[in-house]
Scaffold this motif. Structure first.
Motif, short mmCIF file in Angstrom:
data_model
loop_
_atom_site.label_atom_id
_atom_site.label_comp_id
_atom_site.label_asym_id
_atom_site.label_seq_id
_atom_site.Cartn_x
_atom_site.Cartn_y
_atom_site.Cartn_z
N UNK A 15 -35.95 35.27 -70.45
CA UNK A 15 -36.82 34.16 -70.87
C UNK A 15 -37.73 33.83 -69.70
N UNK A 16 -39.01 33.70 -69.98
CA UNK A 16 -39.95 33.33 -68.92
C UNK A 16 -40.16 31.82 -68.94
N UNK A 20 -40.49 31.09 -63.10
CA UNK A 20 -40.11 32.51 -63.03
C UNK A 20 -39.45 32.99 -64.29
N UNK A 21 -38.67 34.06 -64.15
CA UNK A 21 -38.06 34.68 -65.33
C UNK A 21 -36.54 34.60 -65.21
N UNK A 22 -35.88 34.37 -66.34
CA UNK A 22 -34.42 34.25 -66.35
C UNK A 22 -33.87 35.46 -67.12
N UNK A 23 -33.23 36.38 -66.41
CA UNK A 23 -32.70 37.59 -67.03
C UNK A 23 -31.34 37.24 -67.66
N UNK A 24 -31.33 36.98 -68.96
CA UNK A 24 -30.16 36.38 -69.61
C UNK A 24 -29.17 37.43 -70.11
N UNK A 25 -29.66 38.55 -70.64
CA UNK A 25 -28.77 39.62 -71.11
C UNK A 25 -29.09 40.90 -70.34
N UNK A 26 -28.05 41.51 -69.76
CA UNK A 26 -28.26 42.63 -68.83
C UNK A 26 -27.55 43.88 -69.33
#
Ligand SMILES: Nc1ncnc2c1ncn2[C@@H]1O[C@H](COP(=O)(O)OP(=O)(O)OP(=O)(O)O)[C@@H](O)[C@H]1O
Ligand SMILES: [Mg+2]
Length: 235
Positions: A15-16, A20-26
């Motif tokens: 989610x941007x 910045x950007x939040x890398x929620x699922x990796x």
């Protein structure tokens, strides 16, 4: 064709936002076969609901593949996605999400109106069938605030079932219920699973997770299978 109804390969979601950007699922990999009952546990904010939203086609992933019932969801138009969603997915939420100014019957009629395969002449039989299933035929003309929490969740499950989905996605279905009502809801979800539906449940409650055949743990966007010997310890 495989038995997998849900298959994720290296799925990623960010989610941007302004800072910045939040890398929620990796790099999520997940395979769920038809008729399984699977729990997803993990801390608040770890990405469980985001994953369920993608599985239910409410959100799209950024990278990786998602096959739902052997269909690659990336190739589909908005219209095809909504058809696939209506055909296969039923939702159950923690806070029931019933429409407050509609009676039980009206809440159950709403999803039918979006289902072009069901004729209005069939509505009352379908509504009677799902209300019998959740043992609430006597409450059909009640409004949500005239029902207990457990009864409201049973109406929500009836609504999830009304279009005959083969997959139920449940986000903390017992989160707002006392232990007696939680048990009733779990008995119902187990019965629906025994009838052949695939059930995925996000939960913080170990008794709920232990009703499932398998569990996954989400930790900061990474999904790991919980092995049998660890199951009781982790949930
Ligand atoms: N629509 C959105 N826009 C921006 N960020 C989001 C959005 N949805 C979720 N997030 C972020 O993604 C992260 C994971 O949220 P998510 O709701 O998936 O967590 P969760 O594991 O379900 O937590 P909880 O147990 O509290 O329900 C959080 O940091 C959240 O702020
Ligand atoms: Mg959540």
């Amino acid at each position: 064709m495989t038995d997998a109804v849900i298959q994720l390969n290296n799925l990623n979601k960010s989610f941007n936002h302004s800072s910045g950007s939040n890398h929620v699922l990796k790099d999520i990999n997940l395979k769920v076969n038809s008729g399984e009952m699977v729990a997803i546990v993990g801390q608040s904010g770890s990405g469980k609901s985001t994953l369920l939203s993608i599985l239910g086609l409410l959100e799209l992933a950024d990278k990786g593949s998602y096959e739902l019932c052997n269909q690659n969801t990336r190739e589909l138009s908005e219209f095809q996605l909504s058809q696939l969603r209506n055909q296969h997915i039923g939702w159950v939420f923690q806070n029931f999400n019933l429409i407050a100014d509609m009676t039980v019957v009206e809440n159950l009629t709403a999803p039918l109106r979006f289902n072009k395969k069901v004729k209005p002449s069939e509505y009352s039989q379908l509504i009677h069938d799902v209300l019998s299933k959740v043992d609430l035929t006597d409450k059909k003309d009640f409004f949500p605030d005239e029902l207990s929490g457990g009864q409201q969740q049973r109406v929500a499950i009836a609504r999830a079932l009304i279009c005959k989905p083969d997959i139920l996605l449940c986000d903390e279905p017992t989160g707002n219920l006392d232990s007696e009502n939680s048990q009733k809801i779990m008995d119902l979800l187990c019965e629906l699973n025994k009838e052949g539906r695939t059930v995925l449940i996000i939960t913080h409650d170990e008794r709920v997770a232990l009703c499932c055949q398998r569990a996954y743990k989400m930790s900061d966007g990474i999904l790991c299978a919980v092995h049998n010997q660890e199951f009781k310890r982790v949930v």
